[in-house]
Design an enzyme around this catalytic site. Structure first.
Site, mmCIF file in Angstrom:
data_model
loop_
_atom_site.group_PDB
_atom_site.id
_atom_site.type_symbol
_atom_site.label_atom_id
_atom_site.label_comp_id
_atom_site.label_asym_id
_atom_site.label_seq_id
_atom_site.Cartn_x
_atom_site.Cartn_y
_atom_site.Cartn_z
ATOM 1 N N LYS A 96 0.819 -1.220 0.000
ATOM 2 C CA LYS A 96 0.000 0.000 0.000
ATOM 3 C C LYS A 96 0.858 1.278 0.000
ATOM 4 C CE LYS A 96 -3.937 -2.279 2.230
ATOM 5 N NZ LYS A 96 -5.002 -2.153 3.252
ATOM 6 N N TYR A 101 -12.559 -2.219 -3.541
ATOM 7 C CA TYR A 101 -13.041 -2.282 -2.160
ATOM 8 C C TYR A 101 -14.566 -2.161 -2.071
ATOM 9 C CZ TYR A 101 -8.394 -2.219 0.021
ATOM 10 O OH TYR A 101 -7.136 -2.543 0.464
ATOM 11 N N PHE A 143 -15.456 3.774 7.005
ATOM 12 C CA PHE A 143 -14.083 4.096 6.602
ATOM 13 C C PHE A 143 -13.874 4.084 5.097
ATOM 14 C CE2 PHE A 143 -14.073 -0.518 7.688
ATOM 15 C CZ PHE A 143 -13.618 -1.058 6.481
ATOM 16 N N ARG A 149 -1.765 -14.393 4.921
ATOM 17 C CA ARG A 149 -2.519 -13.743 6.002
ATOM 18 C C ARG A 149 -1.770 -13.868 7.332
ATOM 19 N NH1 ARG A 149 -7.116 -11.679 4.599
ATOM 20 N NH2 ARG A 149 -8.092 -11.728 6.645
ATOM 21 N N THR A 205 -5.363 -6.951 10.849
ATOM 22 C CA THR A 205 -5.637 -5.703 10.117
ATOM 23 C C THR A 205 -5.134 -4.490 10.888
ATOM 24 O OG1 THR A 205 -7.622 -6.704 9.163
ATOM 25 C CG2 THR A 205 -7.491 -4.298 9.093
ATOM 26 N N ARG A 253 2.552 -6.277 9.378
ATOM 27 C CA ARG A 253 1.843 -5.112 9.923
ATOM 28 C C ARG A 253 2.420 -4.684 11.266
ATOM 29 N NH1 ARG A 253 -3.852 -7.399 7.700
ATOM 30 N NH2 ARG A 253 -4.008 -6.164 5.784
ATOM 31 N N ASN A 268 -2.061 0.257 6.691
ATOM 32 C CA ASN A 268 -1.557 -0.987 7.270
ATOM 33 C C ASN A 268 -0.665 -1.775 6.308
ATOM 34 O OD1 ASN A 268 -3.572 -1.907 5.589
ATOM 35 N ND2 ASN A 268 -4.648 -3.111 7.139
ATOM 36 N N HIS A 274 -2.265 -5.491 1.690
ATOM 37 C CA HIS A 274 -3.555 -6.170 1.561
ATOM 38 C C HIS A 274 -3.264 -7.593 1.100
ATOM 39 C CE1 HIS A 274 -7.589 -7.259 0.208
ATOM 40 N NE2 HIS A 274 -6.983 -7.765 -0.859
ATOM 41 N N GLU A 290 -9.541 -11.097 -7.443
ATOM 42 C CA GLU A 290 -8.655 -9.940 -7.285
ATOM 43 C C GLU A 290 -7.485 -9.990 -8.263
ATOM 44 O OE1 GLU A 290 -9.745 -9.276 -2.531
ATOM 45 O OE2 GLU A 290 -7.695 -9.844 -3.071
HETATM 46 P P1 CMP Z 1 -7.496 -4.470 3.838
HETATM 47 O O1 CMP Z 1 -7.098 -5.819 4.304
HETATM 48 O O2 CMP Z 1 -6.912 -3.999 2.564
HETATM 49 O O3 CMP Z 1 -9.098 -4.408 3.715
HETATM 50 C C1 CMP Z 1 -9.845 -3.248 3.946
HETATM 51 C C2 CMP Z 1 -9.009 -2.074 4.400
HETATM 52 O O4 CMP Z 1 -9.731 -1.008 4.982
HETATM 53 C C3 CMP Z 1 -8.083 -2.533 5.492
HETATM 54 O O5 CMP Z 1 -7.088 -3.399 4.978
HETATM 55 C C4 CMP Z 1 -7.592 -1.181 6.019
HETATM 56 O O6 CMP Z 1 -6.584 -0.626 5.191
HETATM 57 C C5 CMP Z 1 -8.838 -0.305 5.843
HETATM 58 N N1 CMP Z 1 -9.523 0.016 7.094
HETATM 59 C C6 CMP Z 1 -9.618 1.251 7.607
HETATM 60 N N2 CMP Z 1 -10.327 1.241 8.730
HETATM 61 C C7 CMP Z 1 -10.710 -0.036 8.950
HETATM 62 C C8 CMP Z 1 -11.463 -0.681 9.971
HETATM 63 N N3 CMP Z 1 -11.997 -0.006 11.000
HETATM 64 N N4 CMP Z 1 -11.666 -2.015 9.873
HETATM 65 C C9 CMP Z 1 -11.140 -2.713 8.824
HETATM 66 N N5 CMP Z 1 -10.413 -2.140 7.820
HETATM 67 C C10 CMP Z 1 -10.185 -0.816 7.892
#
Ligand code: CMP
Length: 139
Positions: free
Chosen positions: A10, A50, A58, A86, A92, A103, A113, A116, A127
């Site tokens: 990212k 997304y 968010f 993962r 996350t 992370r 973070n 992905h 994807e």
């Molecule tokens: P990702 O695994 O790419 O999937 C959704 C993304 O939303 C997550 O990583 C974060 O970058 C972002 N995000 C921001 N806020 C939140 C939240 N509260 N819960 C989950 N994902 C979030």
């Protein structure tokens, strides 16, 4: 079984020149980078990618963040690649991520973070097809 997963490095990570450090974690842990490109996502691409989160509070911030700089999209291949990736990424929210995970090591916040990774083999296929043509993936 050998499988493939989709990964994104990212904007928070590309900005801090962490592409190689993150790729080293993948490669040290048995994931092979079989496709990779650095792109600037468009707003439409980020919104569509997304789309599953579009009702979440968010969502708009997430889309803005994902287009705030270049990302590196990747296909990773290896034994149990979806689950393995993962595990390597960690939770996350970096505050909840285990020691040694990407992370925990690198993420700035729950939004920024660093990576992905697909959450299932089924979503991985969707994807991957979203960003790569078949001929761009060389196993
Ligand atoms: P990702 O695994 O790419 O999937 C959704 C993304 O939303 C997550 O990583 C974060 O970058 C972002 N995000 C921001 N806020 C939140 C939240 N509260 N819960 C989950 N994902 C979030």
């Amino acid at each position: 079984a050998i499988e493939r997963t989709f990964s994104i490095i990212k904007p928070d990570a590309t900005r801090r020149n962490l592409t190689g450090a993150i790729n080293a974690v993948f490669e040290k842990n048995g994931l092979r980078i079989v496709a990779q490109k650095r792109i600037q996502m468009t707003k439409a691409q980020a919104e569509s990618f997304y789309g599953v989160h579009k009702e979440r509070g968010f969502f708009n911030d997430l889309v803005s963040f994902m287009i705030s700089g270049p990302v590196v999209v990747q296909v990773l291949e290896g034994e149990g690649a979806v689950a393995k990736n993962r595990e390597l990424m960690g939770a996350t929210n970096p505050a909840n991520a285990a020691e040694g995970t990407i992370r925990k090591l690198f993420a700035e916040s729950i939004e920024a973070n660093s990576v992905h990774g697909s959450d299932s083999a089924e979503n991985a296929a969707i994807e991957i097809a979203y960003f790569f043509a078949g001929a761009e993936i060389v196993g």
